[in-house]
Design a protein around this motif. Sequence first.
Motif, PDB file in Angstrom:
ATOM      1  N   LYS A   1      27.104  47.989 121.541  1.00 14.90           N
ATOM      2  CA  LYS A   1      27.386  46.766 122.297  1.00 14.90           C
ATOM      3  C   LYS A   1      28.303  45.843 121.524  1.00 14.90           C
ATOM      4  O   LYS A   1      28.398  45.939 120.301  1.00 14.90           O
ATOM      5  CB  LYS A   1      26.073  46.080 122.658  1.00 14.90           C
TER       6      LYS A   1
ATOM      7  N   CYS B   1      20.505  39.524 135.846  1.00 13.33           N
ATOM      8  CA  CYS B   1      19.686  40.720 135.713  1.00 13.33           C
ATOM      9  C   CYS B   1      18.392  40.526 136.512  1.00 13.33           C
ATOM     10  O   CYS B   1      18.053  39.418 136.905  1.00 13.33           O
ATOM     11  CB  CYS B   1      19.382  41.011 134.247  1.00 13.33           C
TER      12      CYS B   1
ATOM     13  N   HIS C   1      31.620  46.076 130.808  1.00 17.82           N
ATOM     14  CA  HIS C   1      30.276  45.511 130.685  1.00 17.82           C
ATOM     15  C   HIS C   1      29.859  44.693 131.891  1.00 17.82           C
ATOM     16  O   HIS C   1      30.695  44.147 132.598  1.00 17.82           O
ATOM     17  CB  HIS C   1      30.188  44.622 129.439  1.00 17.82           C
TER      18      HIS C   1
ATOM     19  N   CYS D   1      24.515  39.362 131.958  1.00 21.31           N
ATOM     20  CA  CYS D   1      23.654  38.396 132.647  1.00 21.31           C
ATOM     21  C   CYS D   1      24.040  37.000 132.176  1.00 21.31           C
ATOM     22  O   CYS D   1      23.984  36.696 130.983  1.00 21.31           O
ATOM     23  CB  CYS D   1      22.185  38.652 132.359  1.00 21.31           C
TER      24      CYS D   1
ATOM     25  N   LYS E   1      23.309  50.352 138.959  1.00 20.64           N
ATOM     26  CA  LYS E   1      22.674  49.691 137.835  1.00 20.64           C
ATOM     27  C   LYS E   1      21.301  49.184 138.225  1.00 20.64           C
ATOM     28  O   LYS E   1      21.169  48.334 139.095  1.00 20.64           O
ATOM     29  CB  LYS E   1      23.517  48.488 137.379  1.00 20.64           C
ATOM     30  N   SER E   2      20.284  49.669 137.519  1.00 18.56           N
ATOM     31  CA  SER E   2      18.942  49.282 137.901  1.00 18.56           C
ATOM     32  C   SER E   2      18.594  47.877 137.434  1.00 18.56           C
ATOM     33  O   SER E   2      17.787  47.200 138.051  1.00 18.56           O
ATOM     34  CB  SER E   2      17.948  50.270 137.308  1.00 18.56           C
ATOM     35  N   LYS E   3      19.196  47.435 136.360  1.00 17.11           N
ATOM     36  CA  LYS E   3      18.734  46.191 135.749  1.00 17.11           C
ATOM     37  C   LYS E   3      19.466  44.934 136.212  1.00 17.11           C
ATOM     38  O   LYS E   3      19.253  43.853 135.687  1.00 17.11           O
ATOM     39  CB  LYS E   3      18.788  46.311 134.236  1.00 17.11           C
TER      40      LYS E   3
ATOM     41  N   TYR F   1      21.936  39.267 128.502  1.00 19.07           N
ATOM     42  CA  TYR F   1      21.744  40.716 128.441  1.00 19.07           C
ATOM     43  C   TYR F   1      23.015  41.456 128.871  1.00 19.07           C
ATOM     44  O   TYR F   1      23.657  41.085 129.844  1.00 19.07           O
ATOM     45  CB  TYR F   1      20.567  41.102 129.344  1.00 19.07           C
ATOM     46  N   ILE F   2      23.369  42.488 128.110  1.00 18.05           N
ATOM     47  CA  ILE F   2      24.606  43.222 128.380  1.00 18.05           C
ATOM     48  C   ILE F   2      24.333  44.695 128.632  1.00 18.05           C
ATOM     49  O   ILE F   2      23.589  45.325 127.887  1.00 18.05           O
ATOM     50  CB  ILE F   2      25.579  43.129 127.185  1.00 18.05           C
ATOM     51  N   GLU F   3      24.916  45.225 129.693  1.00 18.54           N
ATOM     52  CA  GLU F   3      24.855  46.658 129.934  1.00 18.54           C
ATOM     53  C   GLU F   3      26.283  47.175 130.005  1.00 18.54           C
ATOM     54  O   GLU F   3      27.179  46.447 130.392  1.00 18.54           O
ATOM     55  CB  GLU F   3      24.153  46.919 131.283  1.00 18.54           C
ATOM     56  N   ARG F   4      26.494  48.397 129.628  1.00 20.98           N
ATOM     57  CA  ARG F   4      27.845  48.916 129.746  1.00 20.98           C
ATOM     58  C   ARG F   4      27.945  49.884 130.925  1.00 20.98           C
ATOM     59  O   ARG F   4      26.949  50.448 131.364  1.00 20.98           O
ATOM     60  CB  ARG F   4      28.295  49.602 128.451  1.00 20.98           C
ATOM     61  N   PHE F   5      29.143  50.038 131.436  1.00 21.92           N
ATOM     62  CA  PHE F   5      29.344  51.069 132.455  1.00 21.92           C
ATOM     63  C   PHE F   5      30.694  51.742 132.220  1.00 21.92           C
ATOM     64  O   PHE F   5      31.628  51.123 131.715  1.00 21.92           O
ATOM     65  CB  PHE F   5      29.233  50.496 133.863  1.00 21.92           C
TER      66      PHE F   5
END
Lengths: 139, 139
Positions: free
Chosen positions: B33, B134, B89, B92, A117-119, B97-101
């Motif tokens: 999201k 993040c 997810h 942060c 994950k880059s962020k 801030y949310i990223e999924r994986f």
Amino acid sequence: MCMKKDNEILKLSGLKSTPTRLSVLEVFSQYCKPINAEYILDILGKDKTDTVTVYRTLNMFEKKKIIHQVDLRKDSVYYEFSNHHHHHHIVCTKCGYIERFDDCRISEMSKELLSKKSKFNIIQSHSFELFGLCNKCNK
Amino acid sequence: MCMKKDNEILKLSGLKSTPTRLSVLEVFSQYCKPINAEYILDILGKDKTDTVTVYRTLNMFEKKKIIHQVDLRKDSVYYEFSNHHHHHHIVCTKCGYIERFDDCRISEMSKELLSKKSKFNIIQSHSFELFGLCNKCNK
DNA sequence: TTTTTAATTGCAAGTCGTTTGCATTCATGA
DNA sequence: TCATGAATGCAAACGACTTGCAATTAAAAA
């Protein structure tokens, strides 16, 4: 018995040693399962400690990382003693019965994920709980 | 475009097709999201749909397994469309801030765990979310 | 198409867990 | 022993969510 130890925990966190805090610490050190404010109030006695004080104590303890939240999909917040060995839970969605399990390959996984994950560059914690039906409820 | 599909989803679940339900379904199918009631209300417009209706819709959709809860340690309940590919997810804790994986070896793990645990015989779902900072928030 | 019926909605009010403001009390370092 | 800021208790507030009930509406039956 745990008096001295609990006092140390508070001192190390820069918190004053008060009856409520010591009692709450003792409750946490004695129970292996996640507990909420209501549970603590029941044990301490609502006549002895104010509800607000318990909530404030929990918030302060969490801030100082003495305890941490556990996500159990319940309507109130549950915490566990951070000193306890790292573990997770399996929760019965019908009766609420909770069992813990120690198997956790998540720490390795999160390191892996982090590199992909880059962020994000720090992972502070993770949730990992299983929800199902216990033998009694699945008859 | 998705009208027909959404109608089918409702029909299959035994739910009547109403404007609010169709709108809510569309919001879910378009956003990758996790979203909460407030977010949906903002999009639909508080003048067009009542808050209560949105909550009732979310509860009904969850009951029918059209959507499911995601545990993000926020103060309101977040949901995702169950049709979306299984994922988790990373959140942060500072800015939200949310990223999924997609990496999830949990399914295998839960099967393993199940065989070890005597008091459970069904696992219905699991939570697995990472919490960290993040890049922007960790400067 | 019209009728019927149960499901759905909107409004107002209520619930429940948790937080805040403020005056009082108390732990602890000087 | 005192001074000072931290911790507490009380009352009131907050915010997310739920409930009761009468009015509306989707869709099955006629």
